[in-house]
Design a protein around this motif. Structure first.
Motif, PDB file in Angstrom:
ATOM      1  N   PRO A  25      56.584  43.310  42.732  1.00  0.00           N
ATOM      2  CA  PRO A  25      57.823  42.528  42.898  1.00  0.00           C
ATOM      3  C   PRO A  25      58.967  43.322  43.520  1.00  0.00           C
ATOM      4  O   PRO A  25      59.740  42.778  44.317  1.00  0.00           O
ATOM      5  N   ARG A  26      59.072  44.590  43.214  1.00  0.00           N
ATOM      6  CA  ARG A  26      60.144  45.400  43.805  1.00  0.00           C
ATOM      7  C   ARG A  26      59.972  45.528  45.310  1.00  0.00           C
ATOM      8  O   ARG A  26      60.950  45.492  46.060  1.00  0.00           O
ATOM      9  N   GLU A  27      58.720  45.660  45.741  1.00  0.00           N
ATOM     10  CA  GLU A  27      58.459  45.764  47.177  1.00  0.00           C
ATOM     11  C   GLU A  27      58.767  44.449  47.886  1.00  0.00           C
ATOM     12  O   GLU A  27      59.277  44.444  49.009  1.00  0.00           O
ATOM     13  N   ILE A  28      58.448  43.345  47.236  1.00  0.00           N
ATOM     14  CA  ILE A  28      58.730  42.037  47.831  1.00  0.00           C
ATOM     15  C   ILE A  28      60.229  41.834  47.971  1.00  0.00           C
ATOM     16  O   ILE A  28      60.711  41.369  49.011  1.00  0.00           O
ATOM     17  N   ILE A  29      60.984  42.214  46.961  1.00  0.00           N
ATOM     18  CA  ILE A  29      62.444  42.095  47.027  1.00  0.00           C
ATOM     19  C   ILE A  29      62.989  42.963  48.160  1.00  0.00           C
ATOM     20  O   ILE A  29      63.822  42.517  48.954  1.00  0.00           O
ATOM     21  N   ASP A  30      62.513  44.212  48.251  1.00  0.00           N
ATOM     22  CA  ASP A  30      62.966  45.098  49.326  1.00  0.00           C
ATOM     23  C   ASP A  30      62.622  44.532  50.694  1.00  0.00           C
ATOM     24  O   ASP A  30      63.443  44.554  51.608  1.00  0.00           O
ATOM     25  N   LEU A  31      61.411  44.027  50.847  1.00  0.00           N
ATOM     26  CA  LEU A  31      60.989  43.473  52.121  1.00  0.00           C
ATOM     27  C   LEU A  31      61.801  42.235  52.478  1.00  0.00           C
ATOM     28  O   LEU A  31      62.207  42.055  53.638  1.00  0.00           O
ATOM     29  N   THR A  32      62.072  41.398  51.502  1.00  0.00           N
ATOM     30  CA  THR A  32      62.876  40.197  51.746  1.00  0.00           C
ATOM     31  C   THR A  32      64.265  40.581  52.251  1.00  0.00           C
ATOM     32  O   THR A  32      64.764  40.008  53.222  1.00  0.00           O
ATOM     33  N   LYS A  33      64.854  41.578  51.612  1.00  0.00           N
ATOM     34  CA  LYS A  33      66.193  42.014  52.025  1.00  0.00           C
ATOM     35  C   LYS A  33      66.154  42.683  53.395  1.00  0.00           C
ATOM     36  O   LYS A  33      67.002  42.422  54.244  1.00  0.00           O
ATOM     37  N   THR A  34      65.177  43.537  53.621  1.00  0.00           N
ATOM     38  CA  THR A  34      65.089  44.290  54.873  1.00  0.00           C
ATOM     39  C   THR A  34      64.772  43.391  56.057  1.00  0.00           C
ATOM     40  O   THR A  34      65.384  43.500  57.120  1.00  0.00           O
ATOM     41  N   ALA A  35      63.787  42.512  55.884  1.00  0.00           N
ATOM     42  CA  ALA A  35      63.354  41.653  56.980  1.00  0.00           C
ATOM     43  C   ALA A  35      64.254  40.447  57.164  1.00  0.00           C
ATOM     44  O   ALA A  35      64.233  39.815  58.223  1.00  0.00           O
ATOM     45  N   GLY A  36      65.002  40.098  56.132  1.00  0.00           N
ATOM     46  CA  GLY A  36      65.878  38.934  56.226  1.00  0.00           C
ATOM     47  C   GLY A  36      65.117  37.626  56.290  1.00  0.00           C
ATOM     48  O   GLY A  36      65.603  36.651  56.859  1.00  0.00           O
ATOM     49  N   LEU A  37      63.922  37.610  55.715  1.00  0.00           N
ATOM     50  CA  LEU A  37      63.097  36.403  55.727  1.00  0.00           C
ATOM     51  C   LEU A  37      63.168  35.693  54.384  1.00  0.00           C
ATOM     52  O   LEU A  37      63.389  36.330  53.353  1.00  0.00           O
ATOM     53  N   PRO A  38      62.946  34.391  54.387  1.00  0.00           N
ATOM     54  CA  PRO A  38      62.885  33.664  53.117  1.00  0.00           C
ATOM     55  C   PRO A  38      61.663  34.131  52.309  1.00  0.00           C
ATOM     56  O   PRO A  38      60.660  34.595  52.874  1.00  0.00           O
ATOM     57  N   GLU A  40      59.301  32.588  50.908  1.00  0.00           N
ATOM     58  CA  GLU A  40      58.036  31.939  51.254  1.00  0.00           C
ATOM     59  C   GLU A  40      57.368  32.620  52.452  1.00  0.00           C
ATOM     60  O   GLU A  40      56.157  32.784  52.477  1.00  0.00           O
ATOM     61  N   GLN A  41      58.177  33.019  53.430  1.00  0.00           N
ATOM     62  CA  GLN A  41      57.618  33.684  54.606  1.00  0.00           C
ATOM     63  C   GLN A  41      57.118  35.083  54.277  1.00  0.00           C
ATOM     64  O   GLN A  41      56.097  35.518  54.799  1.00  0.00           O
ATOM     65  N   VAL A  42      57.841  35.775  53.431  1.00  0.00           N
ATOM     66  CA  VAL A  42      57.401  37.115  53.024  1.00  0.00           C
ATOM     67  C   VAL A  42      56.068  37.023  52.296  1.00  0.00           C
ATOM     68  O   VAL A  42      55.133  37.766  52.595  1.00  0.00           O
ATOM     69  N   VAL A  43      55.954  36.095  51.372  1.00  0.00           N
ATOM     70  CA  VAL A  43      54.702  35.933  50.627  1.00  0.00           C
ATOM     71  C   VAL A  43      53.565  35.531  51.569  1.00  0.00           C
ATOM     72  O   VAL A  43      52.449  36.052  51.477  1.00  0.00           O
ATOM     73  N   ARG A  44      53.827  34.630  52.502  1.00  0.00           N
ATOM     74  CA  ARG A  44      52.796  34.201  53.459  1.00  0.00           C
ATOM     75  C   ARG A  44      52.320  35.373  54.306  1.00  0.00           C
ATOM     76  O   ARG A  44      51.133  35.587  54.510  1.00  0.00           O
ATOM     77  N   ARG A  45      53.265  36.158  54.803  1.00  0.00           N
ATOM     78  CA  ARG A  45      52.905  37.299  55.645  1.00  0.00           C
ATOM     79  C   ARG A  45      52.165  38.365  54.850  1.00  0.00           C
ATOM     80  O   ARG A  45      51.199  38.950  55.340  1.00  0.00           O
TER      81      ARG A  45
END
Length: 62
Positions: A25-38, A40-45
Motif C-alpha cells: 500500500p505504501r508503494e501504491i500511495i507513492d506511485l499515485t502521488k508521483t505519477a498523478g494518476l487516479p 484505478e489506473q495505478v492498480v490497473r497498470r
C-alpha cells in the motif's frame, strides 16, 4: 489467477513474492502521488505489470 493465465502452480511462491513487492500500500500511495494518476489506473497498470512479470518469469525458465 495462475490458472487464468495458464501458468503452472509452481509459480505460486514467485507470484506471492511479486504481489507483496508490487502491491504494498505504501508503494501504491507513492506511485499515485508521483505519477498523478487516479487509483484505478495505478492498480490497473500494476496489475498488468504483475501479469507480465509472471509470464516473463514462466517463459524464462521458471
Amino acid at each position: 489467477m495462475l490458472n487464468d493465465l495458464a501458468l503452472p502452480d509452481t509459480l505460486l511462491t514467485v507470484a506471492q513474492f511479486l504481489h507483496q513487492a508490487m502491491f504494498d500500500p505504501r508503494e501504491i500511495i507513492d506511485l499515485t502521488k508521483t505519477a498523478g494518476l487516479p487509483d484505478e489506473q495505478v492498480v490497473r497498470r500494476l496489475s498488468d505489470a504483475f501479469y507480465g512479470a509472471l509470464r516473463g518469469w514462466a517463459f524464462s525458465g521458471a
